[in-house]
Scaffold this active site. Structure first.
Site, PDB file in Angstrom:
ATOM      1  N   CYS A  29       0.848  -1.204   0.000  1.00  0.00           N
ATOM      2  CA  CYS A  29       0.000   0.000   0.000  1.00  0.00           C
ATOM      3  C   CYS A  29       0.881   1.250   0.000  1.00  0.00           C
ATOM      4  O   CYS A  29       0.585   2.227  -0.698  1.00  0.00           O
ATOM      5  CB  CYS A  29      -0.923   0.018   1.224  1.00  0.00           C
ATOM      6  SG  CYS A  29      -2.389  -1.025   1.074  1.00  0.00           S
TER       7      CYS A  29
ATOM      8  N   ASP B 211      10.415  -5.961  -8.893  1.00  0.00           N
ATOM      9  CA  ASP B 211      10.695  -6.670  -7.642  1.00  0.00           C
ATOM     10  C   ASP B 211      12.103  -6.313  -7.161  1.00  0.00           C
ATOM     11  O   ASP B 211      13.052  -6.237  -7.942  1.00  0.00           O
ATOM     12  CB  ASP B 211      10.570  -8.180  -7.839  1.00  0.00           C
ATOM     13  CG  ASP B 211      10.434  -8.928  -6.535  1.00  0.00           C
ATOM     14  OD1 ASP B 211       9.351  -9.459  -6.259  1.00  0.00           O
ATOM     15  OD2 ASP B 211      11.431  -8.961  -5.764  1.00  0.00           O
TER      16      ASP B 211
ATOM     17  N   ASN C  61       1.177 -16.090  -5.399  1.00  0.00           N
ATOM     18  CA  ASN C  61       1.385 -16.895  -4.206  1.00  0.00           C
ATOM     19  C   ASN C  61       0.302 -16.545  -3.194  1.00  0.00           C
ATOM     20  O   ASN C  61       0.027 -15.366  -2.970  1.00  0.00           O
ATOM     21  CB  ASN C  61       2.772 -16.614  -3.609  1.00  0.00           C
ATOM     22  CG  ASN C  61       3.890 -16.992  -4.572  1.00  0.00           C
ATOM     23  OD1 ASN C  61       3.747 -17.918  -5.360  1.00  0.00           O
ATOM     24  ND2 ASN C  61       4.990 -16.268  -4.506  1.00  0.00           N
TER      25      ASN C  61
ATOM     26  N   HIS D 167      -0.773  -9.790  -5.081  1.00  0.00           N
ATOM     27  CA  HIS D 167       0.093  -9.330  -6.164  1.00  0.00           C
ATOM     28  C   HIS D 167       0.320 -10.439  -7.176  1.00  0.00           C
ATOM     29  O   HIS D 167       0.378 -11.618  -6.827  1.00  0.00           O
ATOM     30  CB  HIS D 167       1.447  -8.834  -5.618  1.00  0.00           C
ATOM     31  CG  HIS D 167       2.121  -9.775  -4.675  1.00  0.00           C
ATOM     32  ND1 HIS D 167       1.777  -9.888  -3.344  1.00  0.00           N
ATOM     33  CD2 HIS D 167       3.124 -10.677  -4.868  1.00  0.00           C
ATOM     34  CE1 HIS D 167       2.531 -10.797  -2.763  1.00  0.00           C
ATOM     35  NE2 HIS D 167       3.365 -11.304  -3.668  1.00  0.00           N
TER      36      HIS D 167
ATOM     37  N   HIS E 154       3.057 -11.873  -9.818  1.00  0.00           N
ATOM     38  CA  HIS E 154       4.451 -11.833 -10.271  1.00  0.00           C
ATOM     39  C   HIS E 154       4.448 -12.021 -11.792  1.00  0.00           C
ATOM     40  O   HIS E 154       3.831 -12.967 -12.297  1.00  0.00           O
ATOM     41  CB  HIS E 154       5.266 -12.986  -9.674  1.00  0.00           C
ATOM     42  CG  HIS E 154       5.459 -12.921  -8.195  1.00  0.00           C
ATOM     43  ND1 HIS E 154       6.621 -12.478  -7.612  1.00  0.00           N
ATOM     44  CD2 HIS E 154       4.647 -13.266  -7.165  1.00  0.00           C
ATOM     45  CE1 HIS E 154       6.527 -12.558  -6.299  1.00  0.00           C
ATOM     46  NE2 HIS E 154       5.331 -13.036  -5.994  1.00  0.00           N
TER      47      HIS E 154
HETATM   48  P1  5GP Z   1       5.471 -13.101  -2.282  1.00  0.00           P
HETATM   49  O1  5GP Z   1       6.498 -14.082  -1.770  1.00  0.00           O
HETATM   50  O2  5GP Z   1       4.671 -12.480  -1.185  1.00  0.00           O
HETATM   51  O3  5GP Z   1       4.604 -13.687  -3.375  1.00  0.00           O
HETATM   52  O4  5GP Z   1       6.301 -11.989  -3.028  1.00  0.00           O
HETATM   53  C1  5GP Z   1       6.660 -10.799  -2.438  1.00  0.00           C
HETATM   54  C2  5GP Z   1       7.688 -10.155  -3.348  1.00  0.00           C
HETATM   55  O5  5GP Z   1       7.830  -8.796  -2.967  1.00  0.00           O
HETATM   56  C3  5GP Z   1       9.087 -10.785  -3.274  1.00  0.00           C
HETATM   57  O6  5GP Z   1       9.467 -11.239  -4.556  1.00  0.00           O
HETATM   58  C4  5GP Z   1       9.971  -9.647  -2.761  1.00  0.00           C
HETATM   59  O7  5GP Z   1      11.250  -9.635  -3.359  1.00  0.00           O
HETATM   60  C5  5GP Z   1       9.162  -8.419  -3.113  1.00  0.00           C
HETATM   61  N1  5GP Z   1       9.354  -7.280  -2.231  1.00  0.00           N
HETATM   62  C6  5GP Z   1       9.281  -7.304  -0.868  1.00  0.00           C
HETATM   63  N2  5GP Z   1       9.491  -6.080  -0.362  1.00  0.00           N
HETATM   64  C7  5GP Z   1       9.679  -5.257  -1.439  1.00  0.00           C
HETATM   65  C8  5GP Z   1       9.948  -3.861  -1.557  1.00  0.00           C
HETATM   66  O8  5GP Z   1      10.033  -3.123  -0.574  1.00  0.00           O
HETATM   67  N3  5GP Z   1      10.094  -3.363  -2.805  1.00  0.00           N
HETATM   68  C9  5GP Z   1      10.003  -4.150  -3.914  1.00  0.00           C
HETATM   69  N4  5GP Z   1      10.158  -3.565  -5.105  1.00  0.00           N
HETATM   70  N5  5GP Z   1       9.741  -5.483  -3.831  1.00  0.00           N
HETATM   71  C10 5GP Z   1       9.580  -6.024  -2.618  1.00  0.00           C
HETATM   72 ZN    ZN Z   2      -1.843  -3.250   1.168  1.00  0.00          ZN
END
Ligand code: 5GP
Ligand code: ZN
Length: 114
Positions: free
Chosen positions: A7, A30, A87, A100, A102
Site C-alpha cells: 500500500c 521486484d 502466491n 500481487h 508476479h
Molecule cells: P510473495 O512471496 O509475497 O509472493 O512476493 C513478495 C515479493 O515482494 C518478493 O518477490 C519480494 O522480493 C518483493 N518485495 C518485498 N518487499 C519489497 C519492496 O520493498 N520493494 C520491492 N520492489 N519489492 C519487494
Molecule cells: Zn496493502
C-alpha cells in the site's frame, strides 16, 4: 492499510521502480528479481491475498491479468514467453500480505510449474 508495504509503495510513500500506474493498478520491479524481468502487479486497494477477494472483485482480478498481459508486451516478453504467478498463504509462499501478480520473464523458467 497503514502497515502494508505494498500500500505504501502504491501510494508513493515508499519508493519503487514504477513500471505502470493508473487509478486501480500499480506495477513495479521486484527488489529481489528471480528473473531478468520480474515485475509485481498490484491493485491499489488493499486485499491481503486472493482468498480475500470475492465476487465483487472479479473485474479487478480481470484488470490485473489484463495489465500483466499489456506489461509483458511492453517489456518484450510475449515472443519468448513468460510466467504469471500468484502466491497465496504460507504454503503458497506468500510473504507480503497484499495481493500481487508476479510477472517473470527474460529467461527460460523451470521450477515446480515448469
Ligand atoms: P510473495 O512471496 O509475497 O509472493 O512476493 C513478495 C515479493 O515482494 C518478493 O518477490 C519480494 O522480493 C518483493 N518485495 C518485498 N518487499 C519489497 C519492496 O520493498 N520493494 C520491492 N520492489 N519489492 C519487494
Ligand atoms: Zn496493502
Amino acid at each position: 492499510m497503514e502497515d502494508c508495504i505494498f500500500c505504501k509503495i502504491a501510494s508513493g510513500l515508499i519508493p519503487s521502480q514504477k513500471v505502470f500506474e493508473d487509478e486501480n493498478v500499480f506495477a513495479f520491479r521486484d527488489i529481489q528479481p528471480m528473473a531478468p524481468t520480474h515485475i509485481l502487479i498490484i491493485p491499489k486497494v488493499h486485499h491481503a491475498n486472493l482468498t480475500a477477494m470475492d465476487k465483487a472483485d472479479q473485474t479487478l482480478g480481470g484488470t490485473l491479468l489484463h495489465m500483466a498481459n499489456i506489461i509483458a508486451q511492453q517489456e518484450n516478453l510475449d515472443n519468448d514467453g513468460y510466467r504469471i504467478a500468484i502466491n497465496c498463504g504460507p504454503w503458497g509462499g506468500q510473504v507480503v500480505q497484499h495481493v500481487h501478480l508476479h510477472l517473470l520473464g527474460g529467461r527460460e523458467l523451470a521450477g515446480e510449474l515448469g
